[in-house]
Design a protein around this motif. Structure first.
Motif, PDB file in Angstrom:
ATOM      1  N   GLN A  11       0.821  -1.201   0.000  1.00 41.20           N
ATOM      2  CA  GLN A  11       0.000   0.000   0.000  1.00 41.20           C
ATOM      3  C   GLN A  11       0.860   1.258   0.000  1.00 41.20           C
ATOM      4  O   GLN A  11       0.528   2.255  -0.669  1.00 41.20           O
ATOM      5  CB  GLN A  11      -0.929   0.003   1.221  1.00 41.20           C
ATOM      6  CG  GLN A  11      -2.027  -1.043   1.160  1.00 41.20           C
ATOM      7  CD  GLN A  11      -2.919  -1.012   2.389  1.00 41.20           C
ATOM      8  OE1 GLN A  11      -2.695  -0.253   3.324  1.00 41.20           O
ATOM      9  NE2 GLN A  11      -3.947  -1.856   2.399  1.00 41.20           N
ATOM     10  N   ALA A  12       1.963   1.222   0.748  1.00 40.10           N
ATOM     11  CA  ALA A  12       2.848   2.389   0.806  1.00 40.10           C
ATOM     12  C   ALA A  12       3.405   2.718  -0.574  1.00 40.10           C
ATOM     13  O   ALA A  12       3.528   3.899  -0.942  1.00 40.10           O
ATOM     14  CB  ALA A  12       3.984   2.126   1.792  1.00 40.10           C
ATOM     15  N   ILE A  13       3.719   1.695  -1.350  1.00 42.06           N
ATOM     16  CA  ILE A  13       4.235   1.918  -2.708  1.00 42.06           C
ATOM     17  C   ILE A  13       3.164   2.564  -3.581  1.00 42.06           C
ATOM     18  O   ILE A  13       3.433   3.524  -4.324  1.00 42.06           O
ATOM     19  CB  ILE A  13       4.704   0.583  -3.326  1.00 42.06           C
ATOM     20  CG1 ILE A  13       5.918   0.044  -2.570  1.00 42.06           C
ATOM     21  CG2 ILE A  13       5.052   0.777  -4.810  1.00 42.06           C
ATOM     22  CD1 ILE A  13       6.361  -1.333  -3.014  1.00 42.06           C
ATOM     23  N   TYR A  14       1.921   2.039  -3.491  1.00 39.74           N
ATOM     24  CA  TYR A  14       0.833   2.600  -4.299  1.00 39.74           C
ATOM     25  C   TYR A  14       0.579   4.072  -3.929  1.00 39.74           C
ATOM     26  O   TYR A  14       0.399   4.924  -4.806  1.00 39.74           O
ATOM     27  CB  TYR A  14      -0.452   1.789  -4.092  1.00 39.74           C
ATOM     28  CG  TYR A  14      -0.352   0.357  -4.543  1.00 39.74           C
ATOM     29  CD1 TYR A  14       0.439   0.001  -5.640  1.00 39.74           C
ATOM     30  CD2 TYR A  14      -1.053  -0.662  -3.892  1.00 39.74           C
ATOM     31  CE1 TYR A  14       0.534  -1.314  -6.065  1.00 39.74           C
ATOM     32  CE2 TYR A  14      -0.968  -1.975  -4.313  1.00 39.74           C
ATOM     33  CZ  TYR A  14      -0.173  -2.306  -5.384  1.00 39.74           C
ATOM     34  OH  TYR A  14      -0.080  -3.611  -5.795  1.00 39.74           O
ATOM     35  N   ALA A  48      -1.815   9.151   3.916  1.00 46.86           N
ATOM     36  CA  ALA A  48      -1.991   7.692   3.853  1.00 46.86           C
ATOM     37  C   ALA A  48      -0.639   6.993   3.738  1.00 46.86           C
ATOM     38  O   ALA A  48      -0.424   5.925   4.343  1.00 46.86           O
ATOM     39  CB  ALA A  48      -2.880   7.331   2.663  1.00 46.86           C
ATOM     40  N   TRP A  49       0.277   7.578   2.981  1.00 52.54           N
ATOM     41  CA  TRP A  49       1.621   6.995   2.821  1.00 52.54           C
ATOM     42  C   TRP A  49       2.363   6.973   4.149  1.00 52.54           C
ATOM     43  O   TRP A  49       2.973   5.958   4.522  1.00 52.54           O
ATOM     44  CB  TRP A  49       2.386   7.811   1.785  1.00 52.54           C
ATOM     45  CG  TRP A  49       3.806   7.370   1.575  1.00 52.54           C
ATOM     46  CD1 TRP A  49       4.217   6.155   1.141  1.00 52.54           C
ATOM     47  CD2 TRP A  49       4.984   8.148   1.811  1.00 52.54           C
ATOM     48  NE1 TRP A  49       5.600   6.113   1.078  1.00 52.54           N
ATOM     49  CE2 TRP A  49       6.095   7.326   1.479  1.00 52.54           C
ATOM     50  CE3 TRP A  49       5.214   9.444   2.242  1.00 52.54           C
ATOM     51  CZ2 TRP A  49       7.407   7.772   1.593  1.00 52.54           C
ATOM     52  CZ3 TRP A  49       6.519   9.894   2.338  1.00 52.54           C
ATOM     53  CH2 TRP A  49       7.593   9.071   2.023  1.00 52.54           C
ATOM     54  N   ILE A  50       2.294   8.097   4.891  1.00 47.63           N
ATOM     55  CA  ILE A  50       2.955   8.165   6.203  1.00 47.63           C
ATOM     56  C   ILE A  50       2.341   7.145   7.160  1.00 47.63           C
ATOM     57  O   ILE A  50       3.050   6.465   7.915  1.00 47.63           O
ATOM     58  CB  ILE A  50       2.850   9.593   6.782  1.00 47.63           C
ATOM     59  CG1 ILE A  50       3.652  10.570   5.923  1.00 47.63           C
ATOM     60  CG2 ILE A  50       3.341   9.627   8.230  1.00 47.63           C
ATOM     61  CD1 ILE A  50       3.465  12.027   6.318  1.00 47.63           C
ATOM     62  N   TYR A  51       1.016   7.002   7.105  1.00 49.22           N
ATOM     63  CA  TYR A  51       0.322   6.041   7.980  1.00 49.22           C
ATOM     64  C   TYR A  51       0.768   4.609   7.676  1.00 49.22           C
ATOM     65  O   TYR A  51       1.038   3.819   8.593  1.00 49.22           O
ATOM     66  CB  TYR A  51      -1.181   6.179   7.795  1.00 49.22           C
ATOM     67  CG  TYR A  51      -1.974   5.105   8.500  1.00 49.22           C
ATOM     68  CD1 TYR A  51      -2.167   5.139   9.874  1.00 49.22           C
ATOM     69  CD2 TYR A  51      -2.533   4.044   7.782  1.00 49.22           C
ATOM     70  CE1 TYR A  51      -2.892   4.144  10.525  1.00 49.22           C
ATOM     71  CE2 TYR A  51      -3.264   3.053   8.418  1.00 49.22           C
ATOM     72  CZ  TYR A  51      -3.443   3.105   9.788  1.00 49.22           C
ATOM     73  OH  TYR A  51      -4.154   2.112  10.419  1.00 49.22           O
ATOM     74  N   MET A  80       2.552   1.834  10.093  1.00 57.23           N
ATOM     75  CA  MET A  80       2.019   0.491  10.340  1.00 57.23           C
ATOM     76  C   MET A  80       3.031  -0.582   9.933  1.00 57.23           C
ATOM     77  O   MET A  80       3.129  -1.631  10.575  1.00 57.23           O
ATOM     78  CB  MET A  80       0.709   0.296   9.581  1.00 57.23           C
ATOM     79  CG  MET A  80      -0.417   1.205  10.051  1.00 57.23           C
ATOM     80  SD  MET A  80      -0.799   1.012  11.817  1.00 57.23           S
ATOM     81  CE  MET A  80      -1.516  -0.629  11.832  1.00 57.23           C
ATOM     82  N   MET A  81       3.786  -0.326   8.861  1.00 63.29           N
ATOM     83  CA  MET A  81       4.853  -1.255   8.466  1.00 63.29           C
ATOM     84  C   MET A  81       5.864  -1.420   9.592  1.00 63.29           C
ATOM     85  O   MET A  81       6.286  -2.528   9.922  1.00 63.29           O
ATOM     86  CB  MET A  81       5.578  -0.738   7.220  1.00 63.29           C
ATOM     87  CG  MET A  81       4.991  -1.143   5.899  1.00 63.29           C
ATOM     88  SD  MET A  81       6.020  -0.528   4.539  1.00 63.29           S
ATOM     89  CE  MET A  81       7.554  -1.420   4.874  1.00 63.29           C
ATOM     90  N   SER A  82       6.245  -0.283  10.185  1.00 64.04           N
ATOM     91  CA  SER A  82       7.209  -0.312  11.283  1.00 64.04           C
ATOM     92  C   SER A  82       6.634  -1.032  12.494  1.00 64.04           C
ATOM     93  O   SER A  82       7.319  -1.815  13.150  1.00 64.04           O
ATOM     94  CB  SER A  82       7.609   1.114  11.655  1.00 64.04           C
ATOM     95  OG  SER A  82       8.442   1.130  12.791  1.00 64.04           O
TER      96      SER A  82
END
Length: 303
Positions: free
Chosen positions: A47-50, A92-95, A99-101
């Motif tokens: 999702q972060a990539i998108y 959304a990217w920062i979120y 969440m990945m971390s």
């Protein structure tokens, strides 16, 4: 006792004194948590990539419209909406990165808890189900400041240094049915060399390299003297009874009236190989009990 998820995430250490079934249940839960965390981490990573790609595209469009929007009311509205979308995608990217971390923290080192589950199954054959077992299992990496034991000058690279790390990530204590107490520890060993290196173009670059030193496995058996008192008579023959895989080497063997202290070093290339580590530990237990059983026979003959 249920696992304290927040505590495990913060410390990356599981520690408890409980009966065998309780510890095995906790380890199963840890394995499930780690697998779920890996799935969630990968999901948020995609999702972060998108979101990043979307934000980059909207950023380019917003920049190209910025000049025209100043002279056109319609384009100004479009640019405003695009900027809103851009801000939303950035948030959304920062979120998703957060969440990945968060889930990445719980994506634990798989071979460690899988190895302990197998060891528990092996030990269970000779344990009283009602006896308590102490287990401390760390999922921390070796190369952290808390595990650094020394820093030395590099032997031949001027200005370079070497940090030495020792991470005891496993400690198990218990008592077998024959009243023999055992302590099993595994310590990860590694070195990190670092310093400034001048390239062919004359520029200086900071370089670092981590090298594994393998694993050090220590097994201590404290046995009943009346049952195995003849062990000291066998001191000169004990090494002949030691049979361990070729991937490991004996680093220490000490026998007293009541204890045998046995240390083995596993080669670096097998330091994260669950099967090889398991085989080595099993061989260590079997070797020492071969000595104890022979001592038991001698003790009976003496009586």
């Amino acid at each position: 006792m249920p696992i304290e998820l927040q505590k495990l995430r913060q410390s990356l250490i599981y520690e408890d004194t409980a009966i065998l079934d309780s510890i095995k249940t906790d380890l199963d839960d840890i394995a499930a948590l780690s697998q779920l965390a890996e799935i969630k981490k990968n999901k948020f990573g995609k999702q972060a990539i998108y979101y990043f790609v979307g934000a980059a595209i909207l950023g380019v469009i917003s920049f190209s419209l910025s000049g025209a929007a100043a002279v056109s009311g319609f384009l100004g509205i479009v640019a405003f909406l695009i900027n809103l979308g851009l801000i939303g995608l950035i948030i959304a990217w920062i979120y998703t990165l957060f969440m990945m971390s968060k889930f990445g923290r719980l994506n634990l080192i798989n071979y460690r808890y899988n190895l302990i589950l197998r060891l528990m199954e092996m030990l269970a054959r000779d344990l009283d189900e009602t006896n308590l077992i102490y287990l401390k299992l760390s999922f921390k990496k070796n190369e952290t400041n808390e595990h650094k034991t020394n820093t030395i000058e590099h032997p031949y690279k001027s200005g370079w240094k070497i940090d030495i790390y020792e991470n005891q990530w496993l400690n198990i204590k218990g008592r077998f049915l024959d009243k023999t107490r055992f302590v099993l520890t595994i310590t990860g060993l590694s070195k990190k060399q670092y310093g400034w290196k001048r390239s062919s173009s004359g520029k200086s670059k900071y370089k670092s390299k981590i090298k594994s030193g393998g694993l050090e496995i220590n097994l201590i058996l404290t046995y009943p003297q009346r049952r195995y008192g003849a062990v000291k008579v066998l001191q000169n023959d004990v090494r002949e009874a030691i049979k361990i895989p070729q991937l490991a080497a004996v680093r220490g063997l000490k026998i007293t009236d009541r204890t045998i202290n046995f240390t083995v070093r596993i080669d670096p290339q097998f330091a994260e190989n669950q099967e090889k580590i398991y085989q080595t530990i099993v061989a260590m237990f079997l070797s020492l009990y071969q000595v104890l059983n022979l001592a038991k026979m001698l003790s009976k003959e003496a009586v």
